[in-house]
Design an enzyme around this catalytic site. Structure first.
Site, PDB file in Angstrom:
ATOM      1  N   LYS A 288       0.712  -1.209   0.060  1.00  0.00           N
ATOM      2  CA  LYS A 288      -0.046   0.027   0.136  1.00  0.00           C
ATOM      3  C   LYS A 288       0.832   1.206  -0.052  1.00  0.00           C
ATOM      4  CE  LYS A 288      -4.440   0.309   2.347  1.00  0.00           C
ATOM      5  NZ  LYS A 288      -5.100   0.406   3.392  1.00  0.00           N
TER       6      LYS A 288
HETATM    7  O1  G3P Z   1      -8.179   1.108   4.451  1.00  0.00           O
HETATM    8  C1  G3P Z   1      -8.467   2.475   4.677  1.00  0.00           C
HETATM    9  C2  G3P Z   1      -9.611   2.626   5.877  1.00  0.00           C
HETATM   10  O2  G3P Z   1      -9.018   1.763   6.955  1.00  0.00           O
HETATM   11  C3  G3P Z   1      -9.691   3.977   6.343  1.00  0.00           C
HETATM   12  O3  G3P Z   1     -10.996   3.701   7.104  1.00  0.00           O
HETATM   13  O4  G3P Z   1     -12.570   4.766   8.712  1.00  0.00           O
HETATM   14  O5  G3P Z   1     -10.272   5.454   8.882  1.00  0.00           O
HETATM   15  O6  G3P Z   1     -11.588   6.489   6.897  1.00  0.00           O
HETATM   16  P1  G3P Z   1     -11.424   5.275   8.106  1.00  0.00           P
END
Ligand code: G3P
Length: 214
Positions: A83
């Site tokens: 990533k």
């Molecule tokens: O993989 C990306 C994801 O984990 C981000 O999620 O909820 O932190 O925006 P969030």
């Protein structure tokens, strides 16, 4: 639609894997921090549970550092996907890693133009974030529709991973749009199982069965 679980919690991953409903795992530095363990240890353990598609995020901000980290992470398992952030240096690293046959997941994507550039650089996956757009009152599903339309127009092979998923409705709408993958937090994944009429139906069947065997 493929479903990845968005967590670095190995117990959650094992439970979801045993249910037969996930095709991969995505992690990021925040999820690794929450797991209380380091990236390498966590990725090693995950690679012993799931068959493929385990995203581990590099932390360097320069292409050279990203590539160096990626080569180290790939020593853990061929199941690892690297990533990288949606930056110029991230796409420079993506281009080089793609040449080396290392799969990449370009993350923190918030526009269709970013997704297009990442695909051109050779990204295996792009990760547009829905929840964080919704948080600032921007229509996240329009982003997914735009990326899907562009990738379809030009038969772009890069796969769309819908990320920052906050509800079963996000998953439903991403599937209706035709996104390749949704990466879903454990809590949301479990919520996808639930419907009150299913519970009521099971209760009724059990009650009627009990009457029938009296
Ligand atoms: O993989 C990306 C994801 O984990 C981000 O999620 O909820 O932190 O925006 P969030």
């Amino acid at each position: 639609m493929k479903i990845f679980i968005d967590t670095a919690n190995v117990d959650e991953i094992r439970q979801a894997w045993d249910l037969g409903i996930i095709d991969g795992v995505t992690t990021n530095p925040t999820l690794i921090m929450k797991s209380g363990r380091d990236l390498v240890t966590t990725l090693k353990e995950i690679s012993e549970i799931v068959d493929d598609c385990i995203s581990g995020e590099v932390i360097s901000m320069d292409a050279e550092g990203m590539i160096r980290e990626a080569r180290e992470l790939m020593k853990i398992s061929k199941k690892i996907v690297i990533k990288v952030p949606m930056t110029k240096e991230g796409l420079k690293a993506t281009k080089q890693l793609s040449k080396e046959g290392i799969r990449t997941n370009v993350t923190l994507i918030f526009s269709a133009n970013q997704a297009l550039l990442a695909a051109k650089a050779g990204a295996t996956y792009v990760s547009p974030f829905l929840g964080r757009l919704d948080d600032i009152s921007q229509e996240s599903l329009i982003l997914i529709e735009d990326i899907k339309q562009i990738f379809t127009n030009y038969e772009i092979k890069t796969e769309i991973i819908c990320a920052s998923i906050r509800s079963p409705l996000h998953v439903l709408n991403c599937a209706k749009i035709g996104a390749d993958i949704a990466t879903v937090p454990y809590k949301t994944l479990m919520e996808m199982f639930n419907h009150p009429l299913t519970d009521i139906g099971i209760e009724r069947f059990l009650q009627d069965y009990a009457k029938s065997v009296k």
